[in-house]
Design a protein around this motif. Structure first.
Motif, PDB file in Angstrom:
ATOM      1  N   PRO A 103      30.303  59.832  -5.207  1.00  0.00           N
ATOM      2  CA  PRO A 103      28.847  59.698  -5.190  1.00  0.00           C
ATOM      3  C   PRO A 103      28.148  60.322  -6.406  1.00  0.00           C
ATOM      4  O   PRO A 103      27.078  59.847  -6.803  1.00  0.00           O
TER       5      PRO A 103
ATOM      6  N   ASN B 202      28.074  53.766  -2.568  1.00  0.00           N
ATOM      7  CA  ASN B 202      29.195  54.652  -2.866  1.00  0.00           C
ATOM      8  C   ASN B 202      29.743  55.238  -1.568  1.00  0.00           C
ATOM      9  O   ASN B 202      29.042  55.288  -0.565  1.00  0.00           O
ATOM     10  N   ASN B 203      30.999  55.658  -1.605  1.00  0.00           N
ATOM     11  CA  ASN B 203      31.637  56.282  -0.447  1.00  0.00           C
ATOM     12  C   ASN B 203      32.065  57.698  -0.779  1.00  0.00           C
ATOM     13  O   ASN B 203      32.514  57.976  -1.897  1.00  0.00           O
ATOM     14  N   ASP B 204      31.965  58.587   0.196  1.00  0.00           N
ATOM     15  CA  ASP B 204      32.177  60.004  -0.110  1.00  0.00           C
ATOM     16  C   ASP B 204      33.650  60.382  -0.274  1.00  0.00           C
ATOM     17  O   ASP B 204      33.950  61.483  -0.728  1.00  0.00           O
TER      18      ASP B 204
ATOM     19  N   SER C 150      30.756  50.605   5.122  1.00  0.00           N
ATOM     20  CA  SER C 150      30.029  50.423   3.869  1.00  0.00           C
ATOM     21  C   SER C 150      29.686  48.962   3.636  1.00  0.00           C
ATOM     22  O   SER C 150      28.561  48.619   3.253  1.00  0.00           O
TER      23      SER C 150
ATOM     24  N   VAL D 100      25.249  56.183   0.503  1.00  0.00           N
ATOM     25  CA  VAL D 100      26.561  56.827   0.551  1.00  0.00           C
ATOM     26  C   VAL D 100      27.098  56.751   1.985  1.00  0.00           C
ATOM     27  O   VAL D 100      26.426  57.182   2.922  1.00  0.00           O
TER      28      VAL D 100
END
Length: 222
Positions: free
Chosen positions: A163, A154-156, A200, A184
């Motif tokens: 997330p 996941n990316n913030d 990512s 993350v």
């Protein structure tokens, strides 16, 4: 809804690193999919890898990794759980493909939570149509446990699947005795999860190569 060509960039990147790719298509809820059509498409396309992959030079008997972005993240997890469905379940089929690792890229694994959501960017209608009330066969948090190792990325800065979405799934699985690691990445959003030059994706590629027992080598020429 997105089609399979959105995965072409990372598919190309994996091939450049010596990884065989089987990129599949399925009907989304906007194209006649949902429960059961989307699952039937995913199951048939994935099973076809075992039957036909060898003709395309792919190692069909090696380690198998299912990976999907956004709605596809839910389906990658579902595909990994599919063999644990009841033997007479039509969604399972007679000889479902074995998945060894499942990777969710900003996925939405909890259909019940999605169907009950309000104000989400993707709305509540799509997850409701993907389950049609049958969460035990369609929603990974409620499906029978499988044998595949699951991971989440996941990316913030992701407004679609922040997330917290992944963390909720990891927490739900922890209650069932299953550890689902989540990575993350700061400073990236939803689309960057499938951008070959993103931080990512570099983490995801490294995880895939590690799962295949390969060193994180530089790509070959394309």
């Amino acid at each position: 809804m997105a089609e399979r060509d959105i995965m072409n960039w990372i598919a190309d990147d994996l091939r450049a690193h010596g990884v065989g790719v089987w990129n599949i298509e399925y009907r989304g809820v906007d194209r006649g999919g949902g429960m059961p059509g989307t699952y039937e498409d995913v199951a048939r396309a994935a099973d076809l890898f075992v039957a036909e992959g060898g003709r395309h030079g792919l190692d069909t008997g090696g380690t198998r990794i299912a990976i999907g972005h956004s709605a596809g993240g839910h389906l990658a997890l579902w595909l990994a759980r599919r063999p644990a469905l009841a033997a007479d379940d039509a969604l399972r089929g007679a000889d479902p493909i074995r998945i060894d690792h499942a990777i969710s890229q900003g996925g939405l694994p909890d259909l019940r939570a999605g169907a009950a959501s309000s104000g989400h960017a993707c709305g509540a209608d799509a997850p409701a149509a993907m389950a049609r009330g049958d969460y035990a066969r369609t929603s990974p948090p409620e499906m029978p446990l499988g044998s595949a190792r699951e991971m989440q990325f996941n990316n913030d800065r992701d407004p679609v699947t922040p997330p917290a979405t992944g963390a909720a799934y990891s927490a739900a699985m922890a209650k069932r005795g299953v550890t689902v690691p989540m990575e993350v990445t700061p400073g990236e959003g939803h689309v960057e999860l499938i951008a070959p030059d993103g931080v990512s994706w570099s983490k995801q590629r490294a995880a895939i190569l590690a799962a295949l027992g390969r060193p994180a080598a530089a790509p070959t020429s394309r």
